[in-house]
Design an enzyme around this catalytic site. Structure first.
Site, mmCIF file in Angstrom:
data_model
loop_
_atom_site.group_PDB
_atom_site.id
_atom_site.type_symbol
_atom_site.label_atom_id
_atom_site.label_comp_id
_atom_site.label_asym_id
_atom_site.label_seq_id
_atom_site.Cartn_x
_atom_site.Cartn_y
_atom_site.Cartn_z
ATOM 1 N N GLY A 239 0.811 -1.206 0.000
ATOM 2 C CA GLY A 239 0.000 0.000 0.000
ATOM 3 C C GLY A 239 0.843 1.254 0.000
ATOM 4 N N SER A 240 0.275 2.327 0.513
ATOM 5 C CA SER A 240 0.923 3.636 0.448
ATOM 6 C C SER A 240 2.059 3.739 1.445
ATOM 7 C CB SER A 240 -0.095 4.736 0.724
ATOM 8 O OG SER A 240 -0.496 4.702 2.090
ATOM 9 N N GLY A 243 0.558 5.064 4.919
ATOM 10 C CA GLY A 243 -0.143 4.028 5.671
ATOM 11 C C GLY A 243 0.795 2.939 6.149
ATOM 12 N N GLU A 263 5.386 -3.384 1.311
ATOM 13 C CA GLU A 263 5.794 -2.920 -0.027
ATOM 14 C C GLU A 263 5.081 -1.593 -0.222
ATOM 15 O OE1 GLU A 263 5.330 -1.660 -3.386
ATOM 16 O OE2 GLU A 263 4.175 -3.449 -3.895
ATOM 17 N N CYS A 300 2.563 -0.989 -8.788
ATOM 18 C CA CYS A 300 3.703 -0.555 -7.973
ATOM 19 C C CYS A 300 4.998 -0.543 -8.774
ATOM 20 C CB CYS A 300 3.851 -1.433 -6.737
ATOM 21 S SG CYS A 300 3.593 -3.181 -7.025
#
Length: 504
Positions: A239-240, A243, A263, A300
């Site tokens: 995710g971000s 976060g 990741e 990503c």
């Protein structure tokens, strides 16, 4: 037949409700109501996972391989419903979802075959040397053992391959670790269907129901409770950066810290070396535009940065990339939040001094159109913010004054999932200078390709130095991903019949 979500959580074999609820926000089609997760549900799920570990963690490799294959079979049996629900929730086309479903079931079966071979156990044996002087040596066995219950966070951009039954869950199951999944609120219906498939496989294989639980989560409270639960032994997250960093900090600040395998994103720079740019710059620009806009840029491994040398060949590349991006159709982004962040990222980049706006088509609501910007190598080196990821179909061309500045740009990079060299034979000397730098920056280095399209196989590395991932020694794709959920145990002078079966 159309699938009608029931909106409940799966807690150790039981479908349960909770007081609160939230509505899904599909790209098209009907919205549905889902029960909101709570810390109490997290505790129930994790307690059941710990109980399940005492049988599942010590099950045979053959039994776990059968379980992984059963999950794959159950997912395929629900293929039509998954495609319809996934397309409605995310806006992804049916072909993309069908391909992702094949990747999901393929990696489940890959891990089944991997653990059957047994190489991952890394079994080492040093026999006793009782007559050694001055001191005898004991009998020593080393074996990789599962760590216990694992928390997995569903990803927004891969509703199947990086979510409920994705690579984190598959590799944890293969290792012998029960899993508690926090579903992503962007695709709760898709997650629910996959949870039903895993539950069916649990029942079919006669496993403890605590081996798998799924909790719908529309708030930070559920995720925080999950990573801070004292029985959780590791966390898998895609995710971000914001976060992931918050969860990483929570894992590190626990009374007993645990590994957080996050990741978190990457700009995946591509270096165009001079001979390749002169010989085939237009073709490279077309390929780059295709990779940049694939899936509305929501990968990503999206190659968001291209580094070229100043001169007519570099200018030709920029012009050709502009035309290729102009021709790319608009696409629907995965969520309203991602679309809003993409627009904000474009505005932020446009406002930076020294950045030239090459292509910037207006986009509204959940729609995305490609954007292209240009900046000098000098400006890049002076402004670290230019290296921040903008999640979506956005490209930034960095124009280096010469080879030395190109090398300086490489050295300035933060950790990346990938770095790419576009090179011909005449570029070998420059490539040799770049390669040692890029090895320290990325988990995967490509030559004459584009990083979107991550192969699921033994030799794949999908990770890299921070902030690409939080653990540079791990990968979230490929069979080496199982190592995240194992730890080595040494057995000294144990009777053979007490050793784990795999060490006997």
């Amino acid at each position: 037949m159309t699938y009608k979500p029931h909106g409940r959580h799966l807690i150790a074999g039981d479908w349960v409700d909770a007081p609160g609820s939230f509505m899904s926000a599909p790209a098209h089609g009907e919205a549905h109501r889902y029960s909101s997760g709570t810390p109490a549900l997290v505790d129930s799920a994790v307690q059941a996972a710990e109980e399940a570990f005492w049988s599942f963690g010590y099950s045979t490799r053959a039994k776990r391989a059968g379980f992984l294959r059963a999950i794959a079979d159950e997912i395929e049996a629900r293929g039509e419903a998954l495609t319809a629900m996934g397309s409605s929730e995310t806006g992804l086309p049916a072909g993309r979802l069908e391909g992702e479903r094949g990747r999901t079931t393929g990696q489940l079966r890959l891990f089944a075959a991997h653990i059957e071979k047994g190489d991952y156990l890394d079994h080492r044996h040093d026999p006793a040397l009782p007559d050694r002087r001055p001191l005898p040596r004991p009998d020593l066995h080393l074996l990789q053992r599962p760590i216990g219950p694992v928390a997995v966070f569903g990803a927004s951009n891969f509703p199947l391959a990086f979510s409920t039954a994705g690579g984190d869950t598959a590799s944890a199951f293969a290792a012998g670790c029960p899993v508690v999944v926090k579903g992503h609120p962007a695709h709760p219906g898709t997650s629910e269907i996959v949870s039903e498939a895993i539950h069916a496989a649990v029942v079919k294989c006669g496993l403890h129901p605590g081996v798998f639980s799924h909790i719908h989560g529309d708030s930070r409270e559920v995720g925080q409770a999950l990573v801070q639960h004292p029985l959780i032994r590791a966390v898998g997250f895609t995710g971000s950066l914001a976060g992931g960093k918050a969860l990483f900090d929570l894992c590190a600040s626990r009374p007993e810290p645990i590994p957080f395998f996050g990741e978190l994103g990457s700009v995946n720079p591509m270096f165009l070396l001079p001979a390749a740019t002169a010989a085939r710059g237009a073709a490279i620009s077309t390929g780059w535009a295709g990779s940049l806009t694939l899936g509305a840029g929501q990968f990503c491994t999206n190659p968001g940065i291209a580094i070229v040398l100043d001169g007519p060949e570099g200018r030709m590349f920029i012009d050709a990339a502009t035309e290729a991006l102009k021709a790319a159709p608009g696409q629907t982004m995965l969520t309203d939040g991602i679309a809003s962040a993409f627009r904000t990222g474009r505005q932020r980049l446009s406002a930076i001094t020294g950045v030239r706006e090459v292509l910037n088509v207006a986009c509204e609501q959940r729609n995305a159109a490609p954007a292209l910007y240009e900046v000098s190598g000098k400006s890049w080196l002076e402004n670290e913010a230019l290296g921040e990821e903008v999640f979506g179909p956005l490209g930034l061309v960095v124009v280096a004054a010469d080879i030395e500045e190109m090398l300086a740009i490489a050295r300035s990079l933060h950790g990346q999932l990938t770095c790419t060299l576009q090179m011909d034979a005449g570029d070998a000397d420059i490539a040799r200078k770049l390669l040692p730098i890029l090895e320290r920056k990325a988990g995967r280095i490509l030559a004459n390709g584009f990083p979107t399209g991550v192969e699921v196989c033994d030799s794949m590395v999908h990770g890299g130095p921070y902030p690409a991932s939080t653990n540079f020694g791990a990968t979230s794709v490929g069979t080496m991903a199982i190592r995240r959920f194992l730890r080595p145990v040494c057995y000294q002078d144990l009777p053979v019949d007490l050793l784990p079966a795999d060490a006997q």
